[in-house]
Design a protein around this motif. Structure first.
Motif, PDB file in Angstrom:
ATOM      1  N   GLY A   1      81.079  20.106  57.792  1.00 37.63           N
ATOM      2  CA  GLY A   1      81.378  21.308  57.034  1.00 37.63           C
ATOM      3  C   GLY A   1      82.783  21.199  56.478  1.00 37.63           C
ATOM      4  N   ALA A   2      82.910  21.156  55.155  1.00 41.11           N
ATOM      5  CA  ALA A   2      84.224  21.017  54.532  1.00 41.11           C
ATOM      6  C   ALA A   2      84.141  21.455  53.083  1.00 41.11           C
ATOM      7  CB  ALA A   2      84.708  19.563  54.604  1.00 41.11           C
ATOM      8  N   ALA A   3      85.198  22.076  52.606  1.00 40.58           N
ATOM      9  CA  ALA A   3      85.312  22.483  51.194  1.00 40.58           C
ATOM     10  C   ALA A   3      84.134  23.336  50.753  1.00 40.58           C
ATOM     11  CB  ALA A   3      85.458  21.253  50.302  1.00 40.58           C
TER      12      ALA A   3
ATOM     13  N   LEU B   1      84.217   9.270  52.436  1.00 35.77           N
ATOM     14  CA  LEU B   1      85.344  10.107  52.016  1.00 35.77           C
ATOM     15  C   LEU B   1      85.593  11.253  52.999  1.00 35.77           C
ATOM     16  CD1 LEU B   1      84.656  10.311  48.171  1.00 35.77           C
ATOM     17  CD2 LEU B   1      86.437   8.987  49.324  1.00 35.77           C
ATOM     18  N   ILE B   2      84.512  11.903  53.452  1.00 36.25           N
ATOM     19  CA  ILE B   2      84.685  13.036  54.365  1.00 36.25           C
ATOM     20  C   ILE B   2      85.197  12.577  55.722  1.00 36.25           C
ATOM     21  CG2 ILE B   2      83.480  14.854  55.631  1.00 36.25           C
ATOM     22  CD1 ILE B   2      81.738  15.337  53.243  1.00 36.25           C
TER      23      ILE B   2
ATOM     24  N   CYS C   1      87.282  18.901  45.278  1.00 37.63           N
ATOM     25  CA  CYS C   1      87.874  18.359  46.505  1.00 37.63           C
ATOM     26  C   CYS C   1      87.942  16.827  46.525  1.00 37.63           C
ATOM     27  CB  CYS C   1      87.107  18.854  47.728  1.00 37.63           C
ATOM     28  SG  CYS C   1      85.340  18.575  47.619  1.00 37.63           S
ATOM     29  N   ILE C   2      87.304  16.151  45.580  1.00 37.29           N
ATOM     30  CA  ILE C   2      87.379  14.688  45.520  1.00 37.29           C
ATOM     31  C   ILE C   2      88.506  14.326  44.567  1.00 37.29           C
ATOM     32  CG2 ILE C   2      86.179  12.539  44.979  1.00 37.29           C
ATOM     33  CD1 ILE C   2      83.550  13.972  45.620  1.00 37.29           C
ATOM     34  N   LYS C   3      89.597  13.839  45.122  1.00 38.21           N
ATOM     35  CA  LYS C   3      90.817  13.601  44.366  1.00 38.21           C
ATOM     36  C   LYS C   3      90.997  12.119  44.053  1.00 38.21           C
ATOM     37  CE  LYS C   3      92.048  17.957  44.767  1.00 38.21           C
ATOM     38  NZ  LYS C   3      92.077  18.851  43.585  1.00 38.21           N
TER      39      LYS C   3
ATOM     40  N   TYR D   1      90.484   7.042  46.200  1.00 40.21           N
ATOM     41  CA  TYR D   1      90.119   8.447  46.196  1.00 40.21           C
ATOM     42  C   TYR D   1      90.283   9.038  47.595  1.00 40.21           C
ATOM     43  CZ  TYR D   1      87.916   6.950  41.856  1.00 40.21           C
ATOM     44  OH  TYR D   1      87.696   6.411  40.624  1.00 40.21           O
ATOM     45  N   TYR D   2      90.366  10.360  47.659  1.00 39.93           N
ATOM     46  CA  TYR D   2      90.353  11.025  48.957  1.00 39.93           C
ATOM     47  C   TYR D   2      89.663  12.368  48.845  1.00 39.93           C
ATOM     48  CZ  TYR D   2      94.402  13.933  47.556  1.00 39.93           C
ATOM     49  OH  TYR D   2      95.239  14.813  46.915  1.00 39.93           O
ATOM     50  N   PHE D   3      89.137  12.826  49.968  1.00 45.29           N
ATOM     51  CA  PHE D   3      88.460  14.121  50.046  1.00 45.29           C
ATOM     52  C   PHE D   3      89.441  15.126  50.620  1.00 45.29           C
ATOM     53  CE2 PHE D   3      85.830  17.437  51.798  1.00 45.29           C
ATOM     54  CZ  PHE D   3      84.740  17.520  50.945  1.00 45.29           C
ATOM     55  N   GLN D   4      89.747  16.156  49.844  1.00 43.14           N
ATOM     56  CA  GLN D   4      90.682  17.186  50.286  1.00 43.14           C
ATOM     57  C   GLN D   4      89.904  18.269  51.018  1.00 43.14           C
ATOM     58  OE1 GLN D   4      92.775  19.894  47.403  1.00 43.14           O
ATOM     59  NE2 GLN D   4      94.570  18.844  48.190  1.00 43.14           N
ATOM     60  N   GLU D   5      90.123  18.379  52.304  1.00 41.65           N
ATOM     61  CA  GLU D   5      89.400  19.340  53.120  1.00 41.65           C
ATOM     62  C   GLU D   5      90.017  20.723  52.931  1.00 41.65           C
ATOM     63  OE1 GLU D   5      87.338  19.447  57.506  1.00 41.65           O
ATOM     64  OE2 GLU D   5      89.307  18.556  57.296  1.00 41.65           O
TER      65      GLU D   5
END
Length: 228
Positions: A129-131, A162-163, A206-208, A215-219
């Motif tokens: 569970g995120a974003a 990513l997550i 949220c995918i930066k 790339y990174y996943f911004q939670e």
């Protein structure tokens, strides 16, 4: 399912690679322990098939190094060393299974399926569970409010990577290795393409992108209507 095969018998590695690919596995194969250890410690594989007696670095030291680094990839030892002490040493070092040469390919495939099911059960209990999203990697599905979004296998693998590494940059090279395989000849542009697919399907910000790196996943709890 991505496998790493570390075996020093060239004919055996060629035959096994062919049979495993025929049964739907993505296979990276190496003939020496030193390279095998480097690849195993990346953590990008779902299962590792490992010989014990290898040039440059033996199988026991490889698995011990993996476990010391926190790499929990399931390992099957495939070896001619068949005494009870040999088996005990292999399992105590951190192996999940132990298959003695000569062996039946059907038995090896059955043991791989058993490890795959075990891994699948772990994933089934592990939704994210995120974003504002609920991600189910086993079903390759994302729930966004009342909407259920179906992902392709590679989209799902990419999102999971990513997550699991949220708020940390994942390089394009690591994405290639994890999603397409260590020795894949797939063009690096596919990474950008699949990031585009994910952003379009999920419609979140949220995918930066870190230009030139990955790339990174911004939670975050905030879900945007579009992604740049």
């Amino acid at each position: 399912m991505k496998l790493l095969l570390v075996e020093d018998e060239a004919k055996l590695i060629e035959a096994l690679t062919h049979l495993l690919k025929k049964n739907g596995y993505i296979v990276d194969a190496v003939l020496n322990g030193e390279t095998g250890c480097e690849m195993a410690c990346t953590g990008i594989y779902d299962i590792i098939i490992l010989d014990r007696m290898l040039p440059r670095q033996d199988g026991l030291s490889i698995i011990r190094e993996m476990r010391s680094l926190g790499v929990d990839t399931p390992v099957i030892f495939l070896t001619a060393k068949d005494t009870p002490q040999d088996r005990t040493e292999g399992l105590d070092a951190g192996a999940d299974d132990y298959l003695v040469k000569p062996f039946s390919i059907d038995e090896l495939l059955a043991r791989l399926r058993a490890l795959s099911r075990r891994k699948g059960k772990e994933l089934a209990e592990d939704t994210f569970g995120a974003a504002g999203l609920i991600f189910d990697p086993l079903r390759s599905q994302v729930k966004k409010g009342d909407e259920v979004i179906q992902l392709t296998v590679k989209e799902s693998q990419l999102l999971e990577l990513l997550i699991r590494n949220h708020d940390r940059v994942v390089t394009k090279q690591r994405i290639m290795e994890k999603v397409w395989g260590y020795n894949s000849e797939t063009d690096m542009a596919n990474v950008n393409l699949y990031i585009h697919y994910l952003r379009k399907k999920l419609n979140v910000a949220c995918i930066k992108t870190v230009r030139g790196i990955g790339y990174y996943f911004q939670e975050t709890e905030n879900v945007a209507k579009s992604a740049n």
